[in-house]
Design a protein around this motif. Structure first.
Motif, PDB file in Angstrom:
ATOM      1  N   LEU A   1       4.253  17.144-113.805  1.00 23.83           N
ATOM      2  CA  LEU A   1       3.812  18.336-114.496  1.00 23.83           C
ATOM      3  C   LEU A   1       4.953  19.785-114.498  1.00 23.83           C
ATOM      4  O   LEU A   1       5.184  19.986-113.452  1.00 23.83           O
ATOM      5  N   MET A   2       5.157  20.012-115.824  1.00 24.57           N
ATOM      6  CA  MET A   2       6.079  20.962-115.754  1.00 24.57           C
ATOM      7  C   MET A   2       5.373  22.276-115.922  1.00 24.57           C
ATOM      8  O   MET A   2       4.725  22.451-116.856  1.00 24.57           O
ATOM      9  N   HIS A   3       5.677  23.608-115.132  1.00 29.36           N
ATOM     10  CA  HIS A   3       5.169  24.873-115.463  1.00 29.36           C
ATOM     11  C   HIS A   3       5.838  25.316-116.455  1.00 29.36           C
ATOM     12  O   HIS A   3       7.203  25.587-116.652  1.00 29.36           O
ATOM     13  N   GLU A   4       5.223  25.691-117.649  1.00 24.06           N
ATOM     14  CA  GLU A   4       5.472  25.866-118.887  1.00 24.06           C
ATOM     15  C   GLU A   4       6.698  27.140-118.797  1.00 24.06           C
ATOM     16  O   GLU A   4       7.493  27.222-119.791  1.00 24.06           O
ATOM     17  N   ARG A   5       6.360  28.476-118.242  1.00 21.46           N
ATOM     18  CA  ARG A   5       6.822  29.518-118.341  1.00 21.46           C
ATOM     19  C   ARG A   5       8.188  29.343-117.713  1.00 21.46           C
ATOM     20  O   ARG A   5       9.253  29.820-118.081  1.00 21.46           O
ATOM     21  N   THR A   6       8.275  28.583-116.232  1.00 22.88           N
ATOM     22  CA  THR A   6       9.489  28.639-115.576  1.00 22.88           C
ATOM     23  C   THR A   6      10.332  27.317-115.744  1.00 22.88           C
ATOM     24  O   THR A   6      11.473  27.230-115.173  1.00 22.88           O
ATOM     25  N   ASN A   7       9.837  26.219-116.377  1.00 21.18           N
ATOM     26  CA  ASN A   7      10.209  24.876-116.303  1.00 21.18           C
ATOM     27  C   ASN A   7      10.399  24.164-114.890  1.00 21.18           C
ATOM     28  O   ASN A   7      11.016  23.083-114.869  1.00 21.18           O
ATOM     29  N   PHE A   8       9.752  24.808-113.770  1.00 23.01           N
ATOM     30  CA  PHE A   8       9.599  24.156-112.513  1.00 23.01           C
ATOM     31  C   PHE A   8       8.444  23.021-112.528  1.00 23.01           C
ATOM     32  O   PHE A   8       7.816  22.901-113.438  1.00 23.01           O
ATOM     33  N   ARG A   9       8.921  21.957-111.716  1.00 27.45           N
ATOM     34  CA  ARG A   9       7.896  20.886-111.982  1.00 27.45           C
ATOM     35  C   ARG A   9       6.951  20.999-110.285  1.00 27.45           C
ATOM     36  O   ARG A   9       7.448  21.488-109.359  1.00 27.45           O
TER      37      ARG A   9
ATOM     38  N   SER B   1       6.315  24.548-106.666  1.00 22.29           N
ATOM     39  CA  SER B   1       7.053  23.839-108.072  1.00 22.29           C
ATOM     40  C   SER B   1       8.474  24.131-107.577  1.00 22.29           C
ATOM     41  O   SER B   1       9.008  25.070-106.740  1.00 22.29           O
ATOM     42  N   PHE B   2       9.240  22.978-108.148  1.00 26.13           N
ATOM     43  CA  PHE B   2      10.343  22.827-107.928  1.00 26.13           C
ATOM     44  C   PHE B   2      11.543  22.643-109.129  1.00 26.13           C
ATOM     45  O   PHE B   2      11.085  22.380-110.024  1.00 26.13           O
ATOM     46  N   PRO B   3      12.667  23.375-108.905  1.00 31.11           N
ATOM     47  CA  PRO B   3      13.511  23.653-109.850  1.00 31.11           C
ATOM     48  C   PRO B   3      14.161  22.561-110.449  1.00 31.11           C
ATOM     49  O   PRO B   3      14.655  22.617-111.388  1.00 31.11           O
TER      50      PRO B   3
END
Length: 255
Positions: free
Chosen positions: A45-53, A72-74
């Motif tokens: 799952l990718m966080h939309e605003r930061t692109n972290f998973r 959430s991981f870069p």
């Protein structure tokens, strides 16, 4: 027998050294193909605003519940960011079934087998609702239940759709932001629950193994199932596992 073969095929595939996996640059071989997220799919799952998973690892929180931490991981190529999409324990849903707006789901962390969980403990950085990993294969409760909310007009979960996950017990939305840990999980963002809809609640399904609905499966669709590209040194293992997965799924279709 067919179900066992399918499970073995998926296990073989997931048993590859996923730390060496390169993220797929395109998620389907055909740009006109809509990739559905179904039960049994293994996704990031990718966080939309930061692109972290969305990410977890066997490191407990130093405060709050003391349960396994969720961040959430870069980086996109870390195996600790894979989650298996599961139904509620008492659901009649089967592997390969589509997931519609409003459905309650669970996310199982692939490496540790614990469930994405929340409760009223305070999150470490912002003091919002803590999100953790808890339980195991035979240990799950309502703290693991998340209601799928699809943004827009779509009725079933697809890869191109933005979603929110709302925790059933607390009402908090799965949330991340650019506030980062500095010590044990240095560089990783806090994941927490918040009670209102915000742009930082939005997530997208990214890399993963997406299982088509079994009744509609055809061998030619295998290219759409295996969406993790393995480096050249592991190509032979990938080919073997891909073949097993396609044959087992096709056997299920005929049973």
């Amino acid at each position: 027998m067919a179900a066992a073969s399918f499970a073995l095929a998926l296990l073989l595939y997931l048993g590859l050294d996923l730390d060496e996996a390169a993220p797929a640059q395109s998620y389907a071989a055909d740009p006109d193909t809509v990739v559905e997220i179904t039960y049994g799919s293994v996704i990031k799952l990718m966080h939309e605003r930061t692109n972290f998973r969305l990410h977890s690892h066997d490191v407990p929180y130093g405060s709050g519940s003391g349960q396994q931490s969720v961040t959430s991981f870069p980086n996109v190529d870390d195996a600790n960011s894979y989650w298996i999409v599961r139904p509620q324990p008492d659901s009649s849903a089967k592997q390969g079934d589509p997931i519609t707006h409003g459905t309650i789901i669970r996310l199982q962390h692939m490496r540790t087998r614990k469930w994405l969980h929340s409760h009223l403990h305070a999150s470490p950085i912002t003091g919002n609702l803590e999100v953790s990993c808890f339980g195991g294969e035979n240990e799950s409760d309502t703290g693991d239940y998340w209601r799928l909310e699809i943004e827009g007009s779509g009725k079933s979960w697809r890869q191109d759709q933005r979603i929110r996950l709302r925790h059933v017990d607390t009402g908090g939305y799965l949330h991340s932001h650019d506030r980062k840990y500095t010590r044990i999980a240095g560089g990783q963002q806090e994941v927490c629950g918040v009670g209102d809809k915000r742009p930082d609640n939005l997530w997208l399904a990214a890399e993963g193994v997406y299982l088509p609905g079994i009744p509609h499966f055809r061998a030619k669709h295998c290219a759409y199932v295996l969406l993790i590209r393995i480096k050249t040194t592991r190509l032979w293992s990938q080919c073997i596992s891909s073949t097993w997965l396609c044959l087992a799924a096709d056997r299920l279709r005929h049973d």
